[in-house]
Design a protein around this motif. Structure first.
Motif, short mmCIF file in Angstrom:
data_model
loop_
_atom_site.label_atom_id
_atom_site.label_comp_id
_atom_site.label_asym_id
_atom_site.label_seq_id
_atom_site.Cartn_x
_atom_site.Cartn_y
_atom_site.Cartn_z
N LEU A 89 0.90 -1.35 -0.02
CA LEU A 89 -0.04 0.14 -0.08
C LEU A 89 0.89 1.29 0.05
O LEU A 89 2.22 1.22 0.44
CB LEU A 89 -0.96 -0.07 1.14
N CYS A 90 0.42 2.26 -0.49
CA CYS A 90 1.17 3.44 -0.51
C CYS A 90 0.30 4.69 0.27
O CYS A 90 -0.78 4.91 0.00
CB CYS A 90 1.48 3.89 -1.83
N VAL A 91 0.83 5.38 1.20
CA VAL A 91 0.21 6.47 1.75
C VAL A 91 0.86 7.78 1.21
O VAL A 91 1.98 8.05 1.30
CB VAL A 91 0.29 6.45 3.34
N ASN A 92 -0.18 8.33 0.26
CA ASN A 92 0.40 9.49 -0.17
C ASN A 92 0.08 10.76 0.59
O ASN A 92 -1.42 10.88 0.73
CB ASN A 92 -0.35 9.65 -1.67
N ILE A 93 1.04 11.50 1.01
CA ILE A 93 0.68 12.83 1.78
C ILE A 93 0.46 14.00 0.66
O ILE A 93 1.27 14.30 -0.02
CB ILE A 93 1.91 12.99 2.82
N LEU A 94 -0.88 14.42 0.75
CA LEU A 94 -1.19 15.20 -0.24
C LEU A 94 -0.90 16.54 -0.04
O LEU A 94 -0.60 17.17 1.08
CB LEU A 94 -2.82 15.32 -0.27
N GLY A 95 -0.43 17.31 -1.04
CA GLY A 95 -0.06 18.80 -1.08
C GLY A 95 -1.17 19.68 -1.02
O GLY A 95 -2.32 19.35 -1.23
N VAL A 96 -0.85 21.00 -0.60
CA VAL A 96 -1.57 22.05 -0.40
C VAL A 96 -2.85 22.30 -1.78
O VAL A 96 -3.92 22.35 -1.80
CB VAL A 96 -1.09 23.18 0.21
N VAL A 132 3.41 15.35 -1.56
CA VAL A 132 4.59 16.04 -0.90
C VAL A 132 5.51 14.93 -0.30
O VAL A 132 6.66 15.35 -0.11
CB VAL A 132 4.23 17.12 0.24
N ALA A 133 4.85 13.77 0.05
CA ALA A 133 5.60 12.68 0.37
C ALA A 133 4.96 11.52 0.19
O ALA A 133 3.60 11.44 -0.10
CB ALA A 133 6.15 12.89 1.82
N TRP A 134 5.41 10.38 0.25
CA TRP A 134 4.54 9.11 0.05
C TRP A 134 5.57 8.10 1.01
O TRP A 134 6.50 8.14 1.17
CB TRP A 134 4.69 8.50 -1.30
N VAL A 135 4.74 7.08 1.55
CA VAL A 135 5.30 5.93 2.40
C VAL A 135 4.58 4.55 1.92
O VAL A 135 3.47 4.66 2.03
CB VAL A 135 4.95 6.28 3.83
N GLU A 136 5.58 3.82 1.46
CA GLU A 136 4.96 2.34 0.98
C GLU A 136 5.20 1.41 1.96
O GLU A 136 6.38 1.49 2.66
CB GLU A 136 5.74 2.17 -0.32
N GLY A 137 4.24 0.45 2.26
CA GLY A 137 4.46 -0.50 3.09
C GLY A 137 3.65 -1.83 2.94
O GLY A 137 2.66 -1.49 2.06
N ALA A 138 3.83 -2.63 3.82
CA ALA A 138 2.97 -4.06 3.91
C ALA A 138 2.10 -3.96 5.00
O ALA A 138 2.70 -3.66 6.16
CB ALA A 138 3.86 -5.16 3.68
N VAL A 139 0.95 -4.37 5.25
CA VAL A 139 0.13 -4.48 6.12
C VAL A 139 0.83 -5.40 7.42
O VAL A 139 0.94 -6.69 6.89
CB VAL A 139 -1.34 -4.98 5.84
N GLU A 140 0.88 -4.88 8.41
CA GLU A 140 1.70 -5.52 9.40
C GLU A 140 0.66 -6.07 10.52
O GLU A 140 0.63 -7.13 10.95
CB GLU A 140 2.49 -4.59 10.52
N ASP A 163 10.46 20.85 -0.83
CA ASP A 163 9.79 21.93 -0.96
C ASP A 163 8.43 21.75 -1.05
O ASP A 163 7.43 22.64 -1.04
CB ASP A 163 10.02 22.49 -2.53
N GLY A 164 7.86 20.79 -0.67
CA GLY A 164 6.29 20.35 -0.49
C GLY A 164 5.70 20.97 0.71
O GLY A 164 6.25 20.92 1.81
N GLN A 165 4.55 21.52 0.63
CA GLN A 165 3.53 21.95 1.64
C GLN A 165 2.34 21.23 1.84
O GLN A 165 1.80 21.05 0.70
CB GLN A 165 3.38 23.42 1.15
N PRO A 166 2.19 20.60 2.87
CA PRO A 166 1.10 19.85 3.11
C PRO A 166 -0.53 20.32 2.85
O PRO A 166 -0.47 21.34 3.57
CB PRO A 166 1.27 18.99 4.36
N LEU A 167 -1.25 19.65 2.65
CA LEU A 167 -2.73 20.04 2.72
C LEU A 167 -3.17 19.67 4.26
O LEU A 167 -2.77 18.49 4.66
CB LEU A 167 -3.67 19.28 1.76
N LEU A 168 -3.73 20.62 4.74
CA LEU A 168 -4.45 20.48 6.09
C LEU A 168 -5.63 20.34 6.43
O LEU A 168 -6.51 21.08 5.45
CB LEU A 168 -3.77 21.36 7.14
#
Length: 179
Positions: A89-96, A132-140, A163-168
């Motif tokens: 799975l990938c957790v995509n950290i969305l930008g503003v 702005v960032a992504w985190v890929e992993g497997a379900v633990e 340089d990414g600014q996250p959506l809050l």
């Protein structure tokens, strides 16, 4: 223990700790005072090899050793039963600038990836363009938690843009940091 204070005795414990008088609307209102980031969790459907995803704002770091993160998914999610069977799975950290992506990933019965650019992470999960960032992993692990499931991912790959600014999200509205 706080200096100069004793911890009160626990005689005030509830007889039935699952009973609560907290109304869901009031709970949501009060917790809305806590700003969160916004993510889109994505995967490839193992049966069709098509991308699936959903919006999540309950994402958190759990552990450095081993590297673990978590997010929560509502039990009524139509996407989670498909996604949980994927290898990665990938957790995509969305930008503003990605509020529309957030809203698309939260809409039921639409092709959530229509018109979106994406590529595969090293482990084969969709990474959305412009995050702005992504985190890929497997379900633990998965843990029952009321009307949600807490999902723990073991992180295998990750990347962040300097340089990414996250959506809050705060009090029912989207926003950004003001510098």
């Amino acid at each position: 223990m706080i200096a100069g204070r004793r911890r009160p005795e626990r005689e005030d414990r509830l007889v039935n700790p699952s009973a609560s008088t907290v109304e869901p609307d009031h709970f949501r209102h009060v917790l809305g005072h806590f700003a969160t980031g916004v993510t889109a969790v994505t995967a490839l459907d193992p049966a069709s090899n098509r991308p699936v995803g959903l919006t999540v704002n309950s994402f958190a770091s759990v552990s450095l050793r081993p590297p673990l993160v978590s997010f929560c998914v509502g039990r009524g999610s139509g996407s989670w039963p498909i996604m949980r069977t994927a290898d990665r799975l990938c957790v995509n950290i969305l930008g503003v600038e990605q509020q529309a992506v957030c809203e698309r990933m939260a809409t039921a019965r639409v092709d959530r990836f229509r018109g979106l650019d994406w590529e595969l992470s090293p482990g084969g999960a969709p990474v959305l363009a412009g995050v702005v960032a992504w985190v890929e992993g497997a379900v633990e692990a998965e843990h029952d938690a009321g009307d949600h499931v807490i999902v723990v991912l073991r992180v295998h790959h990750l990347h962040g843009r300097p340089d990414g600014q996250p959506l809050l999200f705060l009090r029912g509205r989207y926003g950004r940091f003001a510098h």
